[in-house]
Scaffold this active site. Structure first.
Site: not given
Ligand code: ADP
Length: 162
Positions: A18, A42, A91, A129
């Site tokens: 992130h 969630k 990703r 995450s």
């Molecule tokens: P959500 O519940 O909206 O998917 P996340 O916190 O899991 O929330 O992810 C937010 C955004 O960050 C999403 O677009 C996800 O694809 C991206 N994301 C999550 N992990 C990574 C990572 N390791 N590298 C790049 N982008 C990521």
């Protein structure tokens, strides 16, 4: 005109993936607002306040970034903030279908906004995450995958539960 982008997500917890995306986004926009969704559906491990505070800490040295929490429709939040773009991270192919659907739905709801996809640096492409939480739940270390204080916050959470 000031170019403002919103980077929405659950960030439960924030990872270095992130943070990598946030740093790429500030190169393209005048201001990036990291919008932490309350995500009650969630049932997140960390409270929205904890998630906001961990991200604030992680981006302390990155200028032109704001971190806030939000609930409700993303497009309404965009309008309120006068933002023109939504940032999402990509990703792998597996992210694509869901992200594509969301981007087109948001465009339908608010045609003036664009979704911009950014790819993280390679070491973060396998990082999520949920994986981070699973490792900590099983007693593992994630220090090299997450910003400072995230491991400690998760340890506290999972120890309390067990
Ligand atoms: P959500 O519940 O909206 O998917 P996340 O916190 O899991 O929330 O992810 C937010 C955004 O960050 C999403 O677009 C996800 O694809 C991206 N994301 C999550 N992990 C990574 C990572 N390791 N590298 C790049 N982008 C990521």
């Amino acid at each position: 005109m000031k170019r403002i982008a919103i980077y929405p997500g659950s960030f439960d917890p924030v990872t270095l993936g992130h943070v990598d995306v946030i740093k790429r986004a500030v190169r393209l926009f005048d201001e990036v607002i990291v919008a932490v969704a309350e995500s009650r559906q969630k049932t997140p491990a960390l409270s929205v306040e904890e998630r906001v505070s961990l991200i604030k800490r992680a981006v302390k040295k990155v200028s032109r970034v704001r971190v806030e929490s939000f609930n409700g429709l993303l497009v309404e939040y965009l309008k309120k903030k006068k933002a023109q773009a939504i940032i999402r991270g990509l990703r792998a192919i597996s992210d694509f279908e869901y992200e594509f659907q969301m981007a087109l739905m948001n465009r339908k709801l608010y045609p003036d906004a664009e979704t911009v996809f950014l790819m993280p640096a390679e070491p973060y492409t396998y990082l999520s995450s949920s994986l981070v939480k699973e490792i900590v739940r099983l007693g593992g270390k994630v220090n090299c995958l997450v910003p400072d204080k995230v491991q400690a916050a998760l340890n506290r959470k999972f120890r309390k539960k067990s």
